[in-house]
Design a protein around this motif. Sequence first.
Motif, PDB file in Angstrom:
ATOM      1  N   GLY A 157       0.808  -1.209   0.000  1.00  0.00           N
ATOM      2  CA  GLY A 157       0.000   0.000   0.000  1.00  0.00           C
ATOM      3  C   GLY A 157       0.843   1.261   0.000  1.00  0.00           C
ATOM      4  N   SER A 173      -5.480   0.146  -7.440  1.00  0.00           N
ATOM      5  CA  SER A 173      -5.654  -0.885  -6.430  1.00  0.00           C
ATOM      6  C   SER A 173      -4.969  -2.159  -6.875  1.00  0.00           C
ATOM      7  CB  SER A 173      -7.142  -1.160  -6.174  1.00  0.00           C
ATOM      8  OG  SER A 173      -7.773  -1.608  -7.358  1.00  0.00           O
ATOM      9  N   ALA A 183      -3.964  -3.823  -1.698  1.00  0.00           N
ATOM     10  CA  ALA A 183      -3.688  -2.404  -1.478  1.00  0.00           C
ATOM     11  C   ALA A 183      -4.682  -1.600  -2.300  1.00  0.00           C
ATOM     12  CB  ALA A 183      -2.258  -2.063  -1.892  1.00  0.00           C
TER      13      ALA A 183
END
Length: 499
Positions: A157, A173, A183
Amino acid sequence: MIVGDLLHLDDLSIRLAWGTPDLLDRPVTGVSSTDLQDPARYLQPGELVLTGLVWWQPADASGALRFATALRSAGVAALLAGEGTHGSIPDGLAEACRTHAIPLLAVPAGVSFRAVTDRVYLRLWGDLRAGAQDTAAIPETVRSELLDLVRTEAAPGQVLARAVGRLGLPECSIATAGGRPVAGPPQPAPAAGRGGPGLPVGPQDASPFDGWRLRAHPHTPAVEPALQGLADLLAPLAARARAAAGTRRRAAGRLLDALADDAGLTEPLAACGLAETGPLVAVTARIEPGRAGDEAPADWAAHALAEALHPLDAPYAAGTDRTGLTAALVAAPAERVAERLRRARPALQARLTGRRTLRIGVGPAAPATPQALRAALVQARYVLAGATGPVGSTAELDSLDGLLRGIPPEVTAAFHTRLLAPLTAHDAENGVSLLGTLAVFLDHDGSWARTAEQLHIHVNTVHYRIRRIEELTGRNLARLRDRTDLRAALLCAPAAAVR
């Protein structure tokens, strides 16, 4: 990447203990760590094997040769032995590697195996594509910044957020192929079969549930080059996650094998991050083929279980034992485990092609002892065999028909025939169904009047038929035990049997 490339990673100072030039040219496919003396079944061809030599004992003169024999049988690329435990590599190990033509490299004390693993996967999945056109779409300063984050073990992330901010990308994402968010914002459920939405990140070929996918929201042609370059840069993180997952599955397999062998559980439980005190919920799973020849690889079910259990945020071990059976032990309440698996299964099932079906059985919670956990796994396998839905639970074993569903159909069919064959023969020759009368009579708790009403016949006819049933079966329907036997026999009828 080849084995000899390890000798040129200056920051790791890996040295050659034994090996010939042709052996150093062996290609590398991955990395596996072990301290088992016979790790062959947990290894893949072409892997580098890292060992801390905890298994080596000076008094065991043949131990090194047995270890090297296991590596040769698995077809590994090379052995990397850590010097932290014994101070140096034993001469006997070098001789064993020479005997089996296995390159032997020394990892200095103070160099972590995690650092070696990360550098290998960075080379396999990142550096090898550094010159690709898509990667070149990312400015060198940004690329160096992101690679530094990758090398310092930053979370996916964090790397993704930095990349989005520095490259001016839309919101992005990452999710696993099975649909689990890694993430960024959650993605829609993945499509059936291989691939799925988004760009592949790192290796994708282990199972339909394996690998990462990168998506931009929205995904437009304008962001495609930078997005592909970002996928290449993120590949080491995906490969690292894949390697860690493989290590966890192998540890779970060793735990399941220890259960089967009635061996000590202290070390296998600790290796899986599970408390020795328990309790642990037993789970089993399998992927049933839709037709002959469509069998899924044995480890696919373990991949699916791990994907489904990960969001529980509770310790678990999911793997496949040496017989090919997949199971998991979970440190969470059984009801919560069953609920999570029922919610996760549709997305996982969507990843399977053809008519393959993912089925799961949830057993009870049990103390972390061999006897208790083996019993829990037996129960989980029983409900897996007899569940009416794709996810069964021992909580559903609260009736006779629920109990009978887990018995192999060959056994139940034989029981049905043994008790009710005379009635089946009678019904085949006459226009009266004694089997049907028996079923209605037992359904109405032996009430003559309600049976007559249900069948639209006189109550005296019911009395006659019941006497005839008793004569043919040798059972007395006034006795609860005989009623129970005949009820069970009716429930064991094959699907095509006439009631």
